[in-house]
Design an enzyme around this catalytic site. Structure first.
Site, PDB file in Angstrom:
ATOM      1  N   LYS A  39      20.677  44.381  47.116  1.00 17.31           N
ATOM      2  CA  LYS A  39      21.943  44.801  46.505  1.00 17.31           C
ATOM      3  C   LYS A  39      22.571  43.631  45.745  1.00 17.31           C
ATOM      4  O   LYS A  39      22.156  42.485  45.939  1.00 17.31           O
ATOM      5  CB  LYS A  39      22.893  45.326  47.594  1.00 17.31           C
ATOM      6  CG  LYS A  39      23.168  44.330  48.711  1.00 17.31           C
ATOM      7  CD  LYS A  39      23.765  44.989  49.955  1.00 17.31           C
ATOM      8  CE  LYS A  39      24.055  43.965  51.029  1.00 17.31           C
ATOM      9  NZ  LYS A  39      24.415  44.582  52.313  1.00 17.31           N
ATOM     10  N   ARG A 143      32.884  51.089  59.857  1.00 19.02           N
ATOM     11  CA  ARG A 143      32.831  51.216  58.398  1.00 19.02           C
ATOM     12  C   ARG A 143      32.390  52.649  58.137  1.00 19.02           C
ATOM     13  O   ARG A 143      33.018  53.564  58.644  1.00 19.02           O
ATOM     14  CB  ARG A 143      31.861  50.147  57.864  1.00 19.02           C
ATOM     15  CG  ARG A 143      31.995  49.797  56.425  1.00 19.02           C
ATOM     16  CD  ARG A 143      31.269  48.508  56.043  1.00 19.02           C
ATOM     17  NE  ARG A 143      29.817  48.557  56.239  1.00 19.02           N
ATOM     18  CZ  ARG A 143      28.976  47.582  55.888  1.00 19.02           C
ATOM     19  NH1 ARG A 143      29.447  46.462  55.345  1.00 19.02           N
ATOM     20  NH2 ARG A 143      27.681  47.677  56.083  1.00 19.02           N
ATOM     21  N   HIS A 173      24.251  49.416  61.751  1.00 20.45           N
ATOM     22  CA  HIS A 173      24.374  48.043  61.233  1.00 20.45           C
ATOM     23  C   HIS A 173      25.164  47.185  62.214  1.00 20.45           C
ATOM     24  O   HIS A 173      26.194  47.630  62.729  1.00 20.45           O
ATOM     25  CB  HIS A 173      25.081  48.102  59.875  1.00 20.45           C
ATOM     26  CG  HIS A 173      25.108  46.802  59.133  1.00 20.45           C
ATOM     27  ND1 HIS A 173      23.989  46.016  58.955  1.00 20.45           N
ATOM     28  CD2 HIS A 173      26.124  46.151  58.506  1.00 20.45           C
ATOM     29  CE1 HIS A 173      24.320  44.937  58.249  1.00 20.45           C
ATOM     30  NE2 HIS A 173      25.608  44.993  57.971  1.00 20.45           N
ATOM     31  N   ARG A 230      15.719  45.313  58.043  1.00 21.20           N
ATOM     32  CA  ARG A 230      16.324  45.139  56.715  1.00 21.20           C
ATOM     33  C   ARG A 230      16.643  43.664  56.488  1.00 21.20           C
ATOM     34  O   ARG A 230      17.618  43.140  57.023  1.00 21.20           O
ATOM     35  CB  ARG A 230      17.612  45.960  56.615  1.00 21.20           C
ATOM     36  CG  ARG A 230      17.436  47.451  56.923  1.00 21.20           C
ATOM     37  CD  ARG A 230      18.697  48.239  56.617  1.00 21.20           C
ATOM     38  NE  ARG A 230      19.867  47.819  57.372  1.00 21.20           N
ATOM     39  CZ  ARG A 230      20.260  48.332  58.524  1.00 21.20           C
ATOM     40  NH1 ARG A 230      19.576  49.311  59.085  1.00 21.20           N
ATOM     41  NH2 ARG A 230      21.342  47.878  59.120  1.00 21.20           N
ATOM     42  N   TYR A 275      42.613  19.469  34.440  1.00 26.34           N
ATOM     43  CA  TYR A 275      43.903  20.172  34.535  1.00 26.34           C
ATOM     44  C   TYR A 275      44.710  19.707  35.748  1.00 26.34           C
ATOM     45  O   TYR A 275      44.166  19.507  36.831  1.00 26.34           O
ATOM     46  CB  TYR A 275      43.658  21.674  34.726  1.00 26.34           C
ATOM     47  CG  TYR A 275      43.114  22.376  33.502  1.00 26.34           C
ATOM     48  CD1 TYR A 275      43.844  22.429  32.322  1.00 26.34           C
ATOM     49  CD2 TYR A 275      41.882  23.013  33.556  1.00 26.34           C
ATOM     50  CE1 TYR A 275      43.344  23.104  31.215  1.00 26.34           C
ATOM     51  CE2 TYR A 275      41.383  23.690  32.447  1.00 26.34           C
ATOM     52  CZ  TYR A 275      42.122  23.726  31.283  1.00 26.34           C
ATOM     53  OH  TYR A 275      41.628  24.396  30.182  1.00 26.34           O
ATOM     54  N   CYS A 322      36.916  23.430  35.685  1.00 26.22           N
ATOM     55  CA  CYS A 322      37.490  24.314  34.673  1.00 26.22           C
ATOM     56  C   CYS A 322      36.613  25.564  34.549  1.00 26.22           C
ATOM     57  O   CYS A 322      35.617  25.699  35.252  1.00 26.22           O
ATOM     58  CB  CYS A 322      37.559  23.614  33.318  1.00 26.22           C
ATOM     59  SG  CYS A 322      38.217  21.936  33.375  1.00 26.22           S
ATOM     60  N   MET A 323      36.958  26.449  33.599  1.00 27.11           N
ATOM     61  CA  MET A 323      36.170  27.679  33.469  1.00 27.11           C
ATOM     62  C   MET A 323      34.745  27.384  33.020  1.00 27.11           C
ATOM     63  O   MET A 323      33.799  28.022  33.473  1.00 27.11           O
ATOM     64  CB  MET A 323      36.848  28.647  32.488  1.00 27.11           C
ATOM     65  CG  MET A 323      36.242  30.040  32.533  1.00 27.11           C
ATOM     66  SD  MET A 323      36.902  31.175  31.314  1.00 27.11           S
ATOM     67  CE  MET A 323      38.600  31.328  31.812  1.00 27.11           C
ATOM     68  N   ASP A 324      34.607  26.385  32.121  1.00 27.64           N
ATOM     69  CA  ASP A 324      33.298  26.140  31.502  1.00 27.64           C
ATOM     70  C   ASP A 324      32.798  24.710  31.634  1.00 27.64           C
ATOM     71  O   ASP A 324      31.736  24.385  31.094  1.00 27.64           O
ATOM     72  CB  ASP A 324      33.366  26.467  30.001  1.00 27.64           C
ATOM     73  CG  ASP A 324      34.184  27.703  29.732  1.00 27.64           C
ATOM     74  OD1 ASP A 324      33.775  28.775  30.203  1.00 27.64           O
ATOM     75  OD2 ASP A 324      35.260  27.580  29.107  1.00 27.64           O
TER      76      ASP A 324
HETATM   77  C1  LIG Z   1      23.790  43.936  53.377  1.00 26.25           C
HETATM   78  C2  LIG Z   1      23.205  44.721  54.473  1.00 26.25           C
HETATM   79  C3  LIG Z   1      22.066  44.261  55.162  1.00 26.25           C
HETATM   80  C4  LIG Z   1      21.486  42.889  54.965  1.00 26.25           C
HETATM   81  O1  LIG Z   1      22.247  41.944  55.689  1.00 26.25           O
HETATM   82  P1  LIG Z   1      21.776  40.411  55.772  1.00 26.25           P
HETATM   83  O2  LIG Z   1      22.719  39.786  56.701  1.00 26.25           O
HETATM   84  O3  LIG Z   1      21.902  39.882  54.385  1.00 26.25           O
HETATM   85  O4  LIG Z   1      20.365  40.456  56.228  1.00 26.25           O
HETATM   86  C5  LIG Z   1      21.480  45.105  56.072  1.00 26.25           C
HETATM   87  N1  LIG Z   1      22.002  46.332  56.326  1.00 26.25           N
HETATM   88  C6  LIG Z   1      23.114  46.786  55.715  1.00 26.25           C
HETATM   89  C7  LIG Z   1      23.645  48.130  56.065  1.00 26.25           C
HETATM   90  C8  LIG Z   1      23.761  45.989  54.784  1.00 26.25           C
HETATM   91  O5  LIG Z   1      24.881  46.431  54.195  1.00 26.25           O
END
Ligand SMILES: *Cc1c(COP(=O)(O)O)cnc(C)c1O
Length: 397
Positions: A39, A143, A173, A230, A275, A322-324
């Site tokens: 993601k 969540r 999760h 995951r 700045y 700074c920004m850049d």
């Molecule tokens: C982002 C996410 C992960 C991965 O988590 P890590 O800590 O980066 O391994 C796994 N499962 C879900 C549902 C997530 O949102």
């Protein structure tokens, strides 16, 4: 180096990504497959090249992303393995998702209804496909997700009953798997396992793909392996937290960030830098300007705190980023010259700057630092020390 990338570029070592995945795979059960969590464009590293690198591996079940658009771009780039959407997915995208066999996380009754509608609408167009879903269970994040209770069980039954829907997976999760104390993670694991047993008893059905482990659990919670794990942050060679053991799985950071000095000048004692004049020289100094800033995702929080590597030596940031652009002290690096390479993240000799250090120095989270590396930073992908692809987001118009 590529001339047009001299201002700044991120190098992503696909061999490191591959070895991080291999090492995690060695730490889990032989029957457990892996999902690469890519993601936010692969935590800023680039989802497509990473998916292309990992897809051919037998142990890869597939990939997980957060939004429909992140999934579409993977399919568009030729990724054919399963892709799971981890969050809530809005109904406008269901027909396209079903057509492309992208798995949707479900946990609201109306999602089931919308999926049925989308299947019916596809059928009217001559496309006969089931919606593949993974049921999301909330065991402690509060969540998204159904609760592992009687109402949750009713939801699972409704999903089973719909002919248009194929329940491929179920997942939860962890909120605290990255802590040394695994009490809460184990409580969540038990709640999830108990719920799966209940589903089995009440419906007589077995959901094929059960998964709960994130990076921290892959390293430190072997009981949570199940059918798929995951892997997110660890796939990039970064750590879930400073409490996770560095001894169990060996990881190499995949991303390094480079720039070049564009100007060197000497300033007299009493001269302020950047700045707000937050830094004033107490002696004559030699300073260098680096053409990168918070516009590239190089956190402003590093003002007066961060440092870069030049000729393998630390050069501290002077005053505000700074920004850049930002300025560093090269008084101690007399060989530093305009055009020389600057390492913002990465290793040079014995010195190294990690995403974790920059996260800590800037008051950001390492995950956030990675995700925030901006679109203005071209990505260079290497394999076997050779450049395999480059990606410049500013050329895609
Ligand atoms: C982002 C996410 C992960 C991965 O988590 P890590 O800590 O980066 O391994 C796994 N499962 C879900 C549902 C997530 O949102």
């Amino acid at each position: 180096m590529i001339e047009e990338y001299q201002r700044v570029y991120a190098k992503i070592d696909l061999d490191a990504i591959r070895s991080n995945m291999d090492h995690m795979k060695e730490n889990i059960s032989s029957g457990t497959r892996m999902m690469g969590v890519i993601k936010t464009d692969g935590y800023g590293h680039g989802a497509v090249p990473i998916a292309r690198e990992l897809e051919p591996l037998d142990y890869m079940f597939g990939f997980a992303v957060a939004t429909a658009e992140e999934a579409f771009i993977l399919r568009h780039s030729g990724i054919t393995k399963p892709i799971l959407l981890l969050g809530y997915t809005f109904p406008y995208s269901y027909e396209r998702l079903i057509q492309q066999e992208i798995r949707i996380a479900v946990f609201r009754y109306d999602m089931l209804e919308e999926l049925k509608k989308a299947c019916a609408s596809l059928k009217a167009k001559g496309i006969s496909k089931k919606a593949k879903v993974h049921i999301k269970v909330d065991t402690g994040m509060s969540r998204i997700g159904i609760r592992p209770d009687a109402e949750g069980l009713d939801f699972v039954q409704k999903a089973f009953e719909a002919d248009e829907i194929e329940v491929e997976g179920i997942f939860t999760h962890f909120a605290r798997a990255d802590e040394e104390d695994k009490t809460e993670a184990n409580r969540q694991l038990k709640a999830f396992s108990d719920f799966i047993s209940q589903i089995r008893e009440k419906t007589g059905k077995e959901i094929p793909i059960k998964h709960c482990a994130n990076s921290a659990a892959i390293i430190e919670l072997p009981d949570a392996n199940m059918d798929v794990v995951r892997a997110g942050i660890t796939l990039y060679g970064l750590w879930p937290s400073d409490q996770v053991s560095r001894e169990i799985v060996s990881l190499v950071p995949a991303l390094s960030l480079y720039s070049h000095i564009v100007y060197i000048k000497e300033i007299e004692a009493g001269t302020s830098v950047s700045y707000g004049g937050t830094f004033t020289a107490e002696r004559r100094m030699r300073i260098a300007t680096i053409p990168v800033g918070y516009g590239d995702g190089y956190a402003r929080g590093l003002s007066g705190k961060g440092y870069v590597l030049i000729h393998g030596k630390k050069a501290p940031i002077l005053g505000r980023v700074c920004m850049d652009q930002f300025m560093v002290d090269v008084s101690g690096i007399p060989e530093a010259a305009e055009g020389d390479e600057v390492i913002l993240i990465g290793q040079d000799g014995n010195e190294r700057i990690t995403m974790e250090q920059l996260g800590e120095l800037s008051g950001r989270f390492n995950y956030e630092f990675a995700c925030d590396i901006g679109k203005r930073v071209p990505r260079v992908y290497t394999k076997g020390g050779k450049i395999l692809y480059t990606k410049d987001y500013y050329q895609d118009f």
